[in-house]
Scaffold this motif. Structure first.
Motif, PDB file in Angstrom:
ATOM      1  N   SER A 110      68.751  12.523  32.983  1.00 34.75           N
ATOM      2  CA  SER A 110      69.220  13.902  32.832  1.00 34.75           C
ATOM      3  C   SER A 110      68.702  14.727  33.988  1.00 34.75           C
ATOM      4  O   SER A 110      67.643  14.436  34.562  1.00 34.75           O
ATOM      5  CB  SER A 110      68.749  14.504  31.498  1.00 34.75           C
ATOM      6  OG  SER A 110      67.338  14.595  31.468  1.00 34.75           O
ATOM      7  N   THR A 302      79.275  11.904  32.358  1.00 31.94           N
ATOM      8  CA  THR A 302      78.148  12.721  31.923  1.00 31.94           C
ATOM      9  C   THR A 302      78.677  13.986  31.249  1.00 31.94           C
ATOM     10  O   THR A 302      79.814  14.403  31.486  1.00 31.94           O
ATOM     11  CB  THR A 302      77.243  13.118  33.108  1.00 31.94           C
ATOM     12  OG1 THR A 302      77.991  13.933  34.025  1.00 31.94           O
ATOM     13  CG2 THR A 302      76.720  11.890  33.829  1.00 31.94           C
ATOM     14  N   THR A 315      72.200  21.689  31.573  1.00 33.05           N
ATOM     15  CA  THR A 315      71.655  20.373  31.243  1.00 33.05           C
ATOM     16  C   THR A 315      72.753  19.330  31.387  1.00 33.05           C
ATOM     17  O   THR A 315      73.914  19.585  31.061  1.00 33.05           O
ATOM     18  CB  THR A 315      71.106  20.344  29.814  1.00 33.05           C
ATOM     19  OG1 THR A 315      72.160  20.637  28.892  1.00 33.05           O
ATOM     20  CG2 THR A 315      70.007  21.370  29.640  1.00 33.05           C
ATOM     21  N   VAL A 317      73.626  15.169  30.641  1.00 30.67           N
ATOM     22  CA  VAL A 317      73.250  13.979  29.887  1.00 30.67           C
ATOM     23  C   VAL A 317      74.306  12.910  30.109  1.00 30.67           C
ATOM     24  O   VAL A 317      75.508  13.191  30.082  1.00 30.67           O
ATOM     25  CB  VAL A 317      73.121  14.276  28.374  1.00 30.67           C
ATOM     26  CG1 VAL A 317      72.765  13.017  27.606  1.00 30.67           C
ATOM     27  CG2 VAL A 317      72.093  15.360  28.125  1.00 30.67           C
TER      28      VAL A 317
END
Length: 533
Positions: A110, A302, A315, A317
């Motif tokens: 991340s 992602t 963010t 991930v």
């Protein structure tokens, strides 16, 4: 006779030493401010203690501590360097003890970009790189916005940056602009564009005042404040209340009951209005410009979530690390048709990240289906039979009986020693408690269920707050089937699916024993079949 050197063929070219980059120049401002914010308590305590004898000394102590904190805050900017090689992220930091942090690019899980109000004013961003190890994240505070975005692309998308013509800031008094060498990095998409799978809808703000969790936190903080400073507040002078010998301002306490019957509802209405306005403002500040975007990463897609008004956060991930999701419906939020969506991930500092603020259930179901690859939240559930209902109703009756008995004892003690008989209190506890206990028991039974789809184990449980969890069967690493004495009498079992994702377990409560064994066998046949006859 000399032996000729054998040519080395490394897996990737070694970057030159001048390829190290430093933090943004504004770090010299951001870092001292952060240090001063952390040192505000010792500054105040030191200045107050020294100022008791001489105010000038107190002022000098405060200035001295502030200057020391500012100098300490400059150290990260002076000593931190970083670079991205074709295979690794390397960070060097430290003044006396030099530390080198190295993370393989294929282990980066991340990349978070965080900007407080100070960061945004100065045009810089804090970068946090998560690698899924226990030591935590690699933090770079702060980089310019362009450098942070470029670093995020390099780490997640394997795109070479900067190009051969991009200038690199060199350290030293005689710093000059030099050309960074081109890097031999696997090609990837150099773009910020992606598929937007969710975007903030301002109609969702109606759910903000219905979040009881935030309301409980606010009430608890307010109560703690008044509890800590109650002795310092001059109640008699501020609000004119004087309590003495069972009288308030010389009048019997009973005479104030009529007044309270009007004052309490008015106070509650005012508190609700203030809470609604404050929660809506907080909702706007926190979730401003929310977007959830799917991008193509180094080893797959992602999910990037960005939001925030005064402090922004982004963010990212990897979807390969997503093992499932949960949909949570609170008591008031459920009445308004809302739900919360969280992911179950592995290898991150936070393996239970929220995807959206409280949103309509239809939106949560749609986004969850997009991320999970199937509509697991809408899968029809299998109930657990009539035995759990019997258990829940019995627990409700026992809980009501205990609460009523305790209230009855307290009422008798108050009547005997205080000459005040509140005969209606035990009756009120019995009626209200029995209603809510039985309602909660029936809701818990009606919400209880599980399902097994092609890829997911789906579980729903809860009474006033309902949680539906969808966990990939491939993410189940073991099972625990537990029976207490009362479970064995009813033929029920408490089943736990062990996983590395989220909170590392998913509970399937009050399952008939035969169903529990069949469920574990069907979900993970390779794991369970050798233990089942």
């Amino acid at each position: 006779m000399s032996t000729p050197d054998t040519p080395l063929t490394p897996e990737a070219p070694v970057p030159p030493e001048d390829d190290w980059q430093r933090l943004a120049g504004w770090t010299a401002v951001v870092s001292p401010i952060s240090t001063l914010r952390q040192a505000i308590v010792p500054v105040v305590v030191g200045a107050f203690g020294a100022g008791q004898a001489n105010p000038l000394i107190g002022l000098l102590v405060a200035v001295g501590i502030a200057m020391v904190a500012a100098v300490i805050g400059l150290i990260p900017w002076l000593t931190t360097r970083y670079r991205v090689t074709p295979t690794h992220l390397e960070v060097r930091k430290g003044l006396l003890n030099r530390t080198t942090l190295t993370a393989r690019l294929d282990r980066v899980r991340s990349v978070d970009l965080n900007s407080t109000l100070v960061h945004r004013a100065l045009g810089v961003t804090k970068v946090s790189v998560g690698t899924g190890v226990d030591e935590g994240q690699i933090n770079l505070d702060s980089l310019t916005k362009d450098a942070a975005a470029r670093l995020r692309r390099e780490l997640l998308h394997a795109t070479p940056s900067p190009s051969a013509t991009d200038p690199v800031e060199a350290s030293g008094d005689n710093a000059s602009t030099v050309a960074a060498p081109a890097r031999d990095v696997a090609p990837g998409p150099i773009t910020d564009d992606g598929e937007v799978i969710a975007r903030l809808d301002w109609s969702w703000i109606k759910y903000a005042p219905l979040n009881l969790k935030n309301l409980a936190i606010a009430i608890g903080g307010l109560a703690a404040f008044f509890g800590a400073f109650s002795e310092l507040i001059p109640w008699e002078r501020t609000i004119g209340i004087r309590v003495d010998d069972g009288e308030i301002n010389g009048r019997p306490i009973e005479s104030f009951l009529d007044m309270l019957l009007f004052a309490i509802p008015i106070a509650l209405v005012v508190a609700v209005l203030v809470w609604a306005a404050g929660s809506c403002v907080g909702y706007v500040v926190r979730w401003w410009d929310l977007q959830v975007v799917r991008e193509q990463g180094r080893e797959g897609t992602t999910l990037r979530r960005s939001f925030g008004l005064t402090s922004t956060r982004a963010t990212t991930v990897e979807e390969a690390k997503v093992r499932g999701a949960t949909s949570t419906v609170g008591p008031l939020i459920g009445l308004a048709g809302g739900a919360d969506l969280n992911l179950l991930t592995t290898g991150l500092d936070d393996n239970f990240p929220a995807v959206l603020p409280t949103a309509p259930e239809s939106v949560v179901s749609t986004v969850g289906k997009d991320i999970l690859g199937e509509d697991a939240f809408s899968a029809p559930l299998t109930g657990h039979g009539p035995l759990p209902r019997r258990r829940y109703w019995f627990r409700a009756l026992i809980g009501t009986a205990i609460g009523t008995s305790v209230t009855l004892v307290l009422t008798v003690l108050i009547g005997v020693y205080g000459d005040l008989w509140l005969w209606w209190l035990p009756l009120a506890v019995l009626v209200v408690g029995l209603f809510f206990e039985l309602l909660g028991a029936e809701l818990a039974y009606r919400h209880l269920g599980h399902a097994l789809t092609e890829r997911y184990l789906v579980v729903r449980a809860g009474s006033f707050t309902t949680v539906r969890t969808a966990l990939q069967t491939e993410g189940v690493i073991g099972w625990r089937v537990k029976q207490s004495f009362f479970d064995r009498r009813l033929g029920l079992a408490q089943v736990t699916a062990m996983t590395a994702a989220g909170r590392e377990h998913v509970e399937v409560p009050d399952v008939p024993l035969e169903t529990a064994v069949a469920l574990a066998t069907a979900a993970t046949p390779r794991t369970v079949s050798e233990f089942v006859e």
